[in-house]
Design an enzyme around this catalytic site. Structure first.
Site, mmCIF file in Angstrom:
data_model
loop_
_atom_site.group_PDB
_atom_site.id
_atom_site.type_symbol
_atom_site.label_atom_id
_atom_site.label_comp_id
_atom_site.label_asym_id
_atom_site.label_seq_id
_atom_site.Cartn_x
_atom_site.Cartn_y
_atom_site.Cartn_z
ATOM 1 N N HIS A 160 -17.696 170.296 43.237
ATOM 2 C CA HIS A 160 -16.815 170.326 44.406
ATOM 3 C C HIS A 160 -16.440 171.743 44.834
ATOM 4 C CE1 HIS A 160 -16.428 166.050 44.424
ATOM 5 N NE2 HIS A 160 -15.785 165.985 43.278
ATOM 6 N N ASP A 182 -23.216 161.872 40.243
ATOM 7 C CA ASP A 182 -21.768 161.699 40.121
ATOM 8 C C ASP A 182 -21.286 160.755 41.215
ATOM 9 O OD1 ASP A 182 -19.279 163.446 38.758
ATOM 10 O OD2 ASP A 182 -18.789 162.605 40.727
ATOM 11 N N HIS A 227 -18.729 160.934 43.005
ATOM 12 C CA HIS A 227 -18.183 161.685 44.126
ATOM 13 C C HIS A 227 -19.272 162.567 44.731
ATOM 14 C CE1 HIS A 227 -14.774 160.984 41.309
ATOM 15 N NE2 HIS A 227 -14.151 160.661 42.434
ATOM 16 N N ASP A 249 -19.002 158.867 36.245
ATOM 17 C CA ASP A 249 -17.846 158.162 36.784
ATOM 18 C C ASP A 249 -18.218 157.040 37.748
ATOM 19 O OD1 ASP A 249 -18.761 160.210 38.361
ATOM 20 O OD2 ASP A 249 -16.819 161.168 38.632
#
Length: 340
Positions: free
Chosen positions: A122, A159, A161, A246
């Site tokens: 991120h 991931d 996200h 995740d």
């Protein structure tokens, strides 16, 4: 596998209630201790020049001073202490090690996996966000390119996200293909189909925002019909996996339904693509916030390289995911508008 690891990464103390805390690495180590063939390597930390190859120098200095002053909340989610500076450099160095080791020819049971923290995907050019300070996989990819060891790099981000930072860093770079399978609408709210890169990087970003509830069949379909052909077309020298765990069905901060076997399936598929395209392959840890499923997921990646044949789902993907795949294939430049 060879796991890049350093105790320095444990010193990034976000507090026990923070989902991204040192217990993540402790849990991984504990689970791996029950597996055969695990080797640990402590890599050198990244130096500032390696980090500023992808991050703005003023931001890097601001983060250094922030940590030197004792740290605190960079934003409501992203926490640092004094030791976070060294941990972030170490985590970036471990990712660089993963790329270097893969490009040096280590594969099979010696395939590298960097299990550093804080995570990175991120972090954008000039800011930290989403638990991330330095974009580890971007540091590794840029180092591989700048060193001349690779002319092209593909980053596959599984991931849950979207890796907005990795996408943004390489948005205009035609030497890096960024492919992401992520949950639609989840933090940070980026990763739409029409985000395909810009300028020299037009067509080298591929996003598949999967609906909440997607599981092994949907991830299999998205990989087989989108990621695999895109990587084959790009023909990279190096594939780096931003390996977050995740999207697991038992992770507390997502609504996806991937199983531990599903991560094994993805591992086997990306390994096969790397083998068939003669690309080096390395892994870099991202998210995963259930200690059990995180550690089991990392162990599953190891077991695939140790000879395990993961279960492949027989069920068809949901119709909405098949429609998504068709939409991407019909519109993305890398497929030349061909939905067949």
């Amino acid at each position: 596998m060879k796991f890049g690891y350093s105790e320095v990464c444990l010193e990034h103390d976000t507090g026990q209630r923070h989902p991204e805390n040192p217990d993540r690495l402790r849990a991984i180590r504990k689970t791996l201790s029950r597996r055969h063939g695990v080797e640990y390597v402590e890599a050198d930390p990244a130096d500032e020049s390696t980090v500023t190859a992808v991050h703005d120098a003023d931001y890097v200095e601001e983060f250094r001073e922030f940590c030197a002053d004792g740290g605190g909340n960079w934003d409501p989610d992203t926490v640092a202490v004094e030791e976070s500076w060294d941990a972030a450099l170490e985590s970036a160095g471990l990712a660089r090690w993963s790329a270097e080791t893969a490009l040096a020819g280590e594969d099979g049971r010696d395939t590298p996996f960097a299990i550093g923290r804080p995570p990175g995907h991120h972090a954008v050019v000039d800011d930290a966000m989403g638990f991330c300070f330095f974009n580890n996989v971007a540091v590794a990819a840029r180092y591989a390119l700048d060193s001349g060891d690779a002319d092209s790099v593909a980053v596959f981000d599984w991931d849950v996200h979207h890796g907005n930072g990795t996408q943004d860093i390489f948005a205009e770079d035609g030497d890096v293909l960024y492919c992401s399978l992520h949950e639609d609408g989840l933090y940070p709210g980026t990763g739409e189909i029409d985000e395909v890169g810009e300028s020299d990087g037009a067509g080298t970003t591929l996003n598949a925002p999967l609906p909440a509830g997607a599981g092994d069949p949907e991830y299999r379909t998205a990989f087989d019909d989108l990621v695999e052909p895109a990587v084959r077309s790009f023909d990279p020298d190096l594939i780096l996996v931003s390996a977050g765990f995740d999207a697991h069905r038992h992770d507390p901060i997502s609504r996806m339904r991937v199983s531990t076997e599903g991560y094994g399936m993805l591992t086997a598929r990306v390994r096969d693509v790397a083998d068939e395209t003669a690309a080096a392959l390395g892994f870099v840890l991202e998210g995963g916030y259930s200690l059990d499923t995180l550690s089991d997921g990392v162990a599953m990646v190891h077991e695939v390289f140790d000879g395990r044949d993961p279960v492949v789902p027989e069920e068809d993907a949901d119709e909405d995911v098949r429609d998504l795949v068709d939409e991407v294939r019909a519109s993305h430049p890398i497929f030349d508008g061909d939905s067949d």
